[in-house]
Design an enzyme around this catalytic site. Structure first.
Site, mmCIF file in Angstrom:
data_model
loop_
_atom_site.group_PDB
_atom_site.id
_atom_site.type_symbol
_atom_site.label_atom_id
_atom_site.label_comp_id
_atom_site.label_asym_id
_atom_site.label_seq_id
_atom_site.Cartn_x
_atom_site.Cartn_y
_atom_site.Cartn_z
ATOM 1 N N LYS A 57 0.849 -1.190 0.000
ATOM 2 C CA LYS A 57 0.000 0.000 0.000
ATOM 3 C C LYS A 57 0.884 1.239 0.000
ATOM 4 O O LYS A 57 1.582 1.505 0.980
ATOM 5 C CB LYS A 57 -0.914 0.005 1.232
ATOM 6 C CG LYS A 57 -1.859 -1.188 1.302
ATOM 7 C CD LYS A 57 -2.613 -1.220 2.623
ATOM 8 C CE LYS A 57 -3.554 -2.419 2.700
ATOM 9 N NZ LYS A 57 -4.253 -2.505 4.001
ATOM 10 N N LYS A 97 -4.637 6.176 3.515
ATOM 11 C CA LYS A 97 -5.006 5.945 4.920
ATOM 12 C C LYS A 97 -3.781 5.852 5.811
ATOM 13 O O LYS A 97 -3.861 6.180 7.010
ATOM 14 C CB LYS A 97 -5.902 4.716 5.027
ATOM 15 C CG LYS A 97 -5.261 3.403 4.602
ATOM 16 C CD LYS A 97 -4.533 2.680 5.714
ATOM 17 C CE LYS A 97 -3.823 1.437 5.217
ATOM 18 N NZ LYS A 97 -3.129 0.704 6.296
ATOM 19 N N ASP A 136 -10.454 0.199 5.739
ATOM 20 C CA ASP A 136 -9.030 0.278 6.057
ATOM 21 C C ASP A 136 -8.712 1.533 6.851
ATOM 22 O O ASP A 136 -7.914 1.518 7.799
ATOM 23 C CB ASP A 136 -8.228 0.255 4.749
ATOM 24 C CG ASP A 136 -6.814 -0.269 4.935
ATOM 25 O OD1 ASP A 136 -6.437 -0.583 6.077
ATOM 26 O OD2 ASP A 136 -6.088 -0.370 3.934
ATOM 27 N N THR A 194 -7.037 1.474 10.662
ATOM 28 C CA THR A 194 -5.685 1.996 10.840
ATOM 29 C C THR A 194 -5.663 3.254 11.690
ATOM 30 O O THR A 194 -4.651 3.560 12.324
ATOM 31 C CB THR A 194 -5.056 2.276 9.465
ATOM 32 O OG1 THR A 194 -5.274 1.159 8.621
ATOM 33 C CG2 THR A 194 -3.569 2.523 9.576
ATOM 34 N N ASN A 238 1.548 2.967 11.623
ATOM 35 C CA ASN A 238 1.472 4.387 11.270
ATOM 36 C C ASN A 238 0.860 5.214 12.394
ATOM 37 O O ASN A 238 1.354 6.283 12.735
ATOM 38 C CB ASN A 238 0.672 4.550 9.985
ATOM 39 C CG ASN A 238 1.394 3.984 8.778
ATOM 40 O OD1 ASN A 238 2.317 4.566 8.254
ATOM 41 N ND2 ASN A 238 0.979 2.789 8.345
ATOM 42 N N VAL A 293 8.267 -1.358 8.518
ATOM 43 C CA VAL A 293 8.089 -0.122 7.768
ATOM 44 C C VAL A 293 6.742 0.509 8.090
ATOM 45 O O VAL A 293 5.716 -0.167 8.074
ATOM 46 C CB VAL A 293 8.182 -0.394 6.249
ATOM 47 C CG1 VAL A 293 7.902 0.872 5.454
ATOM 48 C CG2 VAL A 293 9.553 -0.945 5.898
#
Length: 339
Positions: free
Chosen positions: A113, A197, A250, A254, A262, A285
């Site tokens: 993504k 997102k 999503d 998130t 994130n 990551v």
């Protein structure tokens, strides 16, 4: 492979030995397929094949002996369908390495993504350039935490493919009682939701870290969805896609849990930590860090207003003061909700 004119995918190759790649390989096994996982690090290959655990990226999850890992892309190229689970900024190089080993007609499913930082290309656009002409490309996106998929907890995702027959065969290959793909033909919209997102999740983390409250987080999610939709429409995606799993689903996941890499990164920023210190202690990551500048650049190129994403980019990449950036957002002129 084909049966009765309909493609069937029995051997699933997964490129990417992180938590998400490992979880998807487990999902394929639960769907009754063979699964082969490629990892760049020899230690990960060894851990999966001998200890039956991905100790580096998914510790504590026992892997079945049927899940085999390899460091040889030629073995992956012999599979019937391939899931590409590399970090977004390395997807192009991953496709380039895979291309010599890829057989004609084997579909590649993009499970990363993001938006490419240098070119502002979507993942599918980068893949189309690097993979052999005519390679079927699909996108898998939606509200997924790798650890929950790995444990077999119920999960629903979007699987988008322009060729609906291939898409349906991939759904059949990967779908099970607890991993439920919903088919779409909106490849663009499905990617925009998944990419943007991550940027908005960083913003929601800042809200959490700065203790700005649940009202502020709900407002940010809602106005962030408006930004996602504007960009998707400008690129040819459909608004209804963003109301589904790869958009609203999503985004909600998130932006609502510190299990998100994130959001947890944004929370640490909101608590006053520096980005360099946060990244230095992480192995996995947080795609939003790299996607923020790409989203803003692509939005500027398309003439799309995305103030929340621009604020995240300013904080991450332009040295903007956190409190001044928040104050600037709160001082924006009032406008109609449809704008």
């Amino acid at each position: 492979m084909t049966a009765g004119g309909t493609a069937t995918y029995r051997r699933i190759g997964v490129i990417g030995g992180g938590a998400w790649g490992t979880a998807l390989a487990l999902a394929a096994l639960r769907a009754g397929r063979e699964a082969l996982l490629w990892a760049r690090e020899p230690a990960v290959v060894e851990s999966i094949n001998t200890a039956h655990e991905n100790r580096d990226y998914l510790p504590g999850v026992t892997l079945p002996p049927e899940l085999r890992a390899t460091g040889d892309l030629a073995e992956i190229g012999a599979c019937d369908a391939i899931l590409l689970v590399t970090p977004a900024q390395h997807l192009r190089s991953g496709c380039r390495q895979l291309a010599p080993h890829l057989r004609a007609g084997v579909p590649v499913v993009i499970c990363a993504k993001g938006i490419e930082l240098d070119s502002f290309a979507l993942m599918s656009e980068a893949a189309e350039v690097e993979l052999p002409a005519g390679t079927p490309i699909a996108v898998l996106s939606g509200p997924t935490f790798a650890a929950e998929v790995a444990r077999g907890l119920p999960t629903a995702v979007t699987l988008a493919c322009a060729d609906t027959a291939i898409g349906a065969a991939l759904v059949e290959a990967l779908g099970s009682r607890t991993f439920r793909p919903y088919l779409s033909d909106d490849v663009v919209g499905s990617q925009i939701g998944g990419a943007v997102k991550n940027v908005l999740a960083i913003a929601c983390g800042v809200v959490e870290g700065r203790k700005l409250g649940d009202n502020a987080r709900a407002a940010l999610i809602t106005r962030g969805l408006a930004e996602i939709t504007r960009l998707a429409l400008a690129l040819g995606g459909r608004a209804e896609t963003l109301m589904g799993l790869s958009g609203l689903g999503d985004l909600t996941l998130t932006c609502s849990s510190l299990q998100s890499r994130n959001m947890s990164l944004g929370a640490a920023l909101g608590q006053g930590r520096t980005l360099a210190d946060i990244l230095a202690e992480r192995r996995s990551v947080a795609e939003g860090v790299y996607t923020a500048a790409a989203v803003v650049g692509l939005a500027r190129k398309k003439g799309v207003d995305m103030p929340l994403c621009a604020a995240v980019d300013a904080i991450l990449n332009r040295g903007a003061d956190l409190d001044e950036t928040i104050a600037g957002l709160l001082a924006r002129p009032f406008r109609g909700e449809g704008n």
